[in-house]
Design a protein around this motif. Structure first.
Motif, short mmCIF file in Angstrom:
data_model
loop_
_atom_site.label_atom_id
_atom_site.label_comp_id
_atom_site.label_asym_id
_atom_site.label_seq_id
_atom_site.Cartn_x
_atom_site.Cartn_y
_atom_site.Cartn_z
N SER A 1 0.83 -1.21 0.00
CA SER A 1 0.00 0.00 0.00
C SER A 1 0.86 1.26 0.00
O SER A 1 2.01 1.25 0.45
N ALA A 2 0.24 2.36 -0.49
CA ALA A 2 0.92 3.68 -0.48
C ALA A 2 -0.12 4.77 -0.33
O ALA A 2 -1.25 4.65 -0.83
N MET A 3 0.21 5.81 0.43
CA MET A 3 -0.69 6.93 0.64
C MET A 3 -0.47 7.97 -0.48
O MET A 3 0.66 8.32 -0.83
N MET A 4 -1.57 8.52 -1.07
CA MET A 4 -1.47 9.53 -2.13
C MET A 4 -1.08 10.89 -1.53
O MET A 4 -1.73 11.36 -0.60
N GLU A 5 0.01 11.52 -2.04
CA GLU A 5 0.43 12.85 -1.63
C GLU A 5 0.60 13.74 -2.87
O GLU A 5 1.10 13.27 -3.91
N PHE A 6 0.17 15.00 -2.78
CA PHE A 6 0.25 15.92 -3.92
C PHE A 6 1.23 17.06 -3.58
O PHE A 6 0.98 17.83 -2.64
N PRO A 7 2.38 17.22 -4.33
CA PRO A 7 3.32 18.33 -4.06
C PRO A 7 2.63 19.67 -4.28
O PRO A 7 1.90 19.87 -5.24
N SER A 8 2.85 20.58 -3.37
CA SER A 8 2.24 21.91 -3.50
C SER A 8 3.16 22.83 -4.34
O SER A 8 4.36 22.59 -4.48
N THR A 9 2.58 23.90 -4.88
CA THR A 9 3.33 24.93 -5.63
C THR A 9 2.94 26.29 -5.12
O THR A 9 1.82 26.49 -4.59
N ILE A 10 3.86 27.26 -5.26
CA ILE A 10 3.62 28.63 -4.84
C ILE A 10 3.97 29.55 -6.00
O ILE A 10 4.98 29.34 -6.68
N GLN A 11 3.14 30.53 -6.26
CA GLN A 11 3.34 31.44 -7.39
C GLN A 11 3.20 32.89 -6.93
O GLN A 11 2.23 33.24 -6.23
N THR B 1 -0.92 26.24 -4.42
CA THR B 1 -1.73 25.07 -4.77
C THR B 1 -1.28 23.90 -3.91
O THR B 1 -0.11 23.48 -4.01
N ASP B 2 -2.19 23.40 -3.04
CA ASP B 2 -1.86 22.27 -2.16
C ASP B 2 -3.12 21.41 -2.02
O ASP B 2 -4.01 21.68 -1.19
N ILE B 3 -3.21 20.38 -2.85
CA ILE B 3 -4.40 19.51 -2.87
C ILE B 3 -4.58 18.80 -1.53
O ILE B 3 -5.70 18.54 -1.07
N ASP B 4 -3.44 18.52 -0.87
CA ASP B 4 -3.53 17.80 0.40
C ASP B 4 -4.31 18.60 1.45
O ASP B 4 -4.86 18.03 2.42
N GLN B 5 -4.33 19.93 1.33
CA GLN B 5 -5.00 20.75 2.31
C GLN B 5 -6.51 20.92 2.02
O GLN B 5 -7.20 21.58 2.77
N ASN B 6 -6.96 20.29 0.93
CA ASN B 6 -8.40 20.28 0.64
C ASN B 6 -9.01 19.11 1.42
O ASN B 6 -9.37 18.09 0.84
N GLN B 7 -9.17 19.28 2.70
CA GLN B 7 -9.60 18.17 3.55
C GLN B 7 -11.12 18.09 3.67
O GLN B 7 -11.66 17.03 4.00
N ASP B 8 -11.79 19.20 3.40
CA ASP B 8 -13.24 19.20 3.50
C ASP B 8 -13.80 19.68 2.17
O ASP B 8 -13.64 20.85 1.79
N ALA B 9 -14.44 18.77 1.45
CA ALA B 9 -14.94 19.12 0.13
C ALA B 9 -16.12 20.06 0.20
O ALA B 9 -16.53 20.63 -0.81
N ASN B 10 -16.70 20.25 1.38
CA ASN B 10 -17.90 21.07 1.48
C ASN B 10 -17.62 22.49 1.98
O ASN B 10 -18.57 23.26 2.23
N SER B 11 -16.36 22.86 2.22
CA SER B 11 -16.07 24.21 2.70
C SER B 11 -14.75 24.69 2.10
O SER B 11 -13.88 23.89 1.75
N ALA B 12 -14.62 26.04 1.99
CA ALA B 12 -13.38 26.66 1.52
C ALA B 12 -12.46 26.84 2.71
O ALA B 12 -12.82 27.51 3.69
#
Length: 798
Positions: free
Chosen positions: A83-93, A109-120
């Motif tokens: 098994s492996a956990m999915m991790e998304f590298p973040s970027t800064i602009q 941009t940090d997909i990992d920090q999108n922990q709640d799909a129902n709130s910003a």
């Protein structure tokens, strides 16, 4: 994914395949898919494959646990997994550069920090000026539901608060660093933004001056990258009001400066010259600069109206009492196309206080042409200002001023007050003597007068010199009889008239003035003269001397010739020594001219008579002495003739047959710069029964020519003289200085040698011959001269 299974390596010569099953903790329990793994190489037993993780697919979402399952078939069916956990590298602009007191936009941009799909959701970043310890924590807000993109803006300022940076610590060229701490994977990322300056573009004066050059500047510290060197940049000037025209202009900044400058050259009519922008008056020109920082680059520009330079039309000179007319072309003062406008200008006199203001009215609506005038008075007294008439006198300078609005400048012009010149002449002129011309001109600019005779037609320029009288100049004009033309003197014949012309510098309108001396005011003095105005006589020759312009005399006129060894005085009185003298007579030649023949030879002198002085033993008048000719009439100047050697003719070398012979004639009269010098003389040469004429041209101190001598008589060649061995060659010539001859016996040099041409065996039309040059010599002991000419000829039936 990699699987190692030696049991699946069934054929060592093939690359085989196995399958694995992938499941995700973020997907439903029955959701899976199969991935094929291929053996890395033959007989390896290791199988690999790659699976692309799409972040938009819920199967591979952030934080999802991905399980790979493989069924091991040997020794028994057995399922193994990893098994492996999915991790998304973040970027800064951030923007690569930012203006001071500008807005800095930050995006993470940090997909990992999108922990709640129902709130910003939100994250934090750290902002600080590079190499400065103080920093600022800033909150970035998710741009939407389940985007994983967080953004915010930072307003830079000179004041410190919770949302701003300290601007004085972020000067131009420094960096603003934005840092972010990523959790999956755990790492810190950052981005930098350079603090830039906004370039400013300006047109000096705010107007484009056509046909004059306008200064353009750009101030930009970012472009002055190296302050220890000269920096440059390029701006573009564009004019689209009348057509579409553009011109790149290179601006430069000196060492240590961030101000770039250059010149915009514009023209108002096509075609323009190289480096010029077509920009007619009234059009608009935009000067733009593509500012490289802050990025993305933005265009900085400035617009300027093309001004019309005023044109002033004034006379360059005027006379006292005349009216000054002025016209000004200035379209910038044409403020209303439907009505007539007016402008004002001023006149004054240099050194005086009077000032007169003149109103100029537009000649036609929308023309931009303004005209007006001012009267003047001939007065040396100053009038009060505003009297309407400007007091001027000859020699004054009128100053004109016009204040141009666009561009703001004062146009000044100078008008010279002139005077009509007056020419003063004598009541009569004696031809053969000088006469004086006086010119009165207060504003004199000419330095000479032109004097012309209409018979014969000739003219000369006489220099003007200042006179002791104020505003007066004078010139001395030399005249001579038309039969005695002398360089530098005006030749005048009986019945002629003389015109004197003076070019007026001021006022320009008068151009030139002229006066004439009528023939009735001309008198002719008697004069002694030699032919062609010659001043030399050969010691063995005879010369005719004419006495011109003698009237009311019957019979011959007595005269005398004197041989003197000293310089010529005007009279015989006071002479220190006279070697020879003789009385002569002038015989009538026509109604007004007399003639006498004179010679320096001894037989024409009286050896026993003397003027109470001792008589030298030498006979005749020797070379180097002067032969003085006088006549028994009053006011007739004595004629002085230098006694010179007679002409000579000589051979440059001994005449030899079958060679070219050079001849030289030396003539003291022709070789000098005296009048009578000739461009060519002829020598007559005879030898045996032949005769030829040789043309001799000036060369150095004498006249040179040549002739070919031949030992065979040729009837067809006129340039060859038949002159056999031992014959007598004689050449003679006659020049204005007398007669000369030279003779010599012809020697043998290269006699004719007979040769025979033989037909070539393989040709019916070609003959040839071979011979030795030495066989051409009659004397075997002679050396063939290298500069000699070998002539080869043949005789055929044709």
């Amino acid at each position: 994914v990699m699987v190692t299974d030696w049991d699946a390596n069934l054929d060592p010569d093939l690359r085989e395949q196995v399958n694995i099953s992938l499941t995700s903790s973020c997907a439903s329990q029955n959701s899976s898919f199969t991935v094929e793994l291929r053996e890395q190489f033959d007989n390896s037993g290791t199988f690999t494959a790659s699976s692309h993780a799409d972040g938009n697919n819920a199967f591979f979402g952030p934080g999802c646990n991905i399980t790979a399952t493989y069924i091991d078939k040997l020794p028994s069916l057995n399922a193994i997994s990893a098994s492996a956990m999915m991790e998304f590298p973040s970027t800064i602009q951030v923007a690569q550069s930012i203006n001071p007191s500008g807005v800095l936009s930050i995006s993470v941009t940090d997909i990992d920090q999108n922990q709640d799909a129902n709130s910003a959701e939100s994250i934090f970043v750290n902002v600080q000026v590079k190499d400065v310890t103080s920093s600022l924590s800033m909150t970035l807000q998710e741009t939407g539901l389940s985007t994983g993109v967080f953004s915010g803006e930072l307003q830079t300022s000179t004041e410190l608060n919770s949302n701003n940076l300290i601007l004085d610590q972020a000067s131009a060229g420094s960096s603003i660093v934005v840092s972010y701490s990523e959790q999956h994977p755990q790492r810190a990322i950052q981005a930098e933004s350079i603090v830039s300056t906004v370039a400013t573009v300006s047109v000096v004066g705010g107007w484009i001056l056509p046909d004059m050059g306008t200064s353009v500047t750009v101030t930009d510290s970012d472009s002055a990258a190296n302050l220890s060197a000269i920096n440059s940049l390029v701006v573009v000037a564009s004019q689209v009001t009348s057509g579409s025209h553009s011109l790149p202009i290179t601006l430069t900044a000196p060492i240590g400066s961030e101000v770039f400058s250059g010149t915009l050259n514009a023209c108002t009519t096509l075609p323009c010259g190289q480096g010029q922008l077509f920009a007619p008056a009234g059009s608009t020109v935009s000067v733009s600069f593509d500012d490289p920082k802050p990025l993305p680059g933005s265009v900085r520009s400035v617009s300027a109206l093309v001004a019309s330079s005023a044109v002033v039309n004034l006379p360059s000179s005027i006379l006292p009492g005349s009216t000054i007319s002025v016209t000004i072309f200035d379209s910038d003062r044409n403020s209303n196309a439907a009505t007539l406008q007016t402008i004002t200008a001023r006149f004054g006199v240099y050194g005086r206080l009077q000032v007169e203001e003149v109103t100029l009215s537009e000649t036609n609506a929308n023309s931009g042409e303004f005209s007006g005038s001012l009267v003047t008075s001939d007065s040396q007294s100053e009038f009060s200002s505003g009297s309407g008439s400007l007091a001027i006198s000859a020699g004054d300078a009128v100053i004109f001023e016009y204040q141009e609005a666009i561009p703001a400048r004062t146009l000044r012009r100078r008008i010279q007050v002139g005077q009509v010149a007056v020419i003063h002449l004598p009541s009569s002129v004696v031809v053969g003597k000088d006469f004086r011309v006086d010119v009165e001109d207060a504003d004199s600019s000419s330095v000479s007068i032109t004097v012309t005779s209409n018979s014969p037609t000739n003219s000369l320029s006489a220099d003007l010199f200042p006179s002791s009288t104020h505003h007066m100049m004078f010139a001395n004009v030399a005249t001579c009889h038309s039969s005695v033309a002398i360089p530098g003197c005006l030749a005048v014949a009986p019945g002629a008239s003389i015109e004197i012309r003076y070019n007026e510098g001021l006022p320009a309108a008068t151009s030139a003035i002229s006066v004439s001396i009528p023939s009735i005011s001309l008198k002719f003095a008697s004069v002694l003269v030699a032919p062609e105005n010659r001043d030399k006589i050969p010691s063995s020759g005879t010369l005719r001397v004419f006495l011109f312009h003698v009237t009311n005399i019957e019979g011959d006129i007595p005269g005398s010739i004197v041989c003197s060894s000293e310089s010529l005085p005007e009279t015989l009185s006071g002479r220190k020594s006279i070697s020879r003298w003789k009385t002569i007579s002038f015989n009538r030649f026509n109604s007004t001219h007399f003639v006498s023949y004179i010679s320096p030879s001894r037989e024409l002198f009286d050896t026993s008579a003397s003027l109470n002085v001792s008589v030298p033993s030498a006979s005749g008048c020797p070379v180097g002495a002067q032969l003085l000719v006088s006549v028994g009439l009053p006011n007739v100047t004595m004629l002085a003739l230098e006694v010179v050697p007679p002409p000579t003719i000589s051979f440059v070398s001994s005449p030899t047959t079958n060679t070219k012979l050079d001849l030289v004639v030396v003539d003291s009269i022709l070789s000098s710069s005296s009048p009578g010098a000739m461009s060519e003389i002829q020598a007559h040469c005879t030898c045996a029964s032949d005769h030829e004429i040789v043309a001799l041209k000036p060369n150095g101190e004498g006249y040179h020519g040549s002739i070919m001598l031949s030992s065979r008589l040729s009837a067809s060649n006129d340039s060859v003289l038949f002159c056999p061995i031992n014959a007598k060659l004689q050449c003679e010539t006659r020049t204005p200085a007398g007669f000369a001859k030279m003779s010599s016996q012809v020697e043998d040099c290269t006699p004719i040698f007979d040769i025979h041409f033989l037909r070539q065996m393989d040709s019916l039309a070609i003959w040839n011959v071979s011979f030795n040059v030495e066989n051409c010599l009659s004397n075997p002991n002679m050396q063939y001269p290298s500069a000699a000419l070998l002539r080869v000829g043949c005789a055929t039936k044709s």
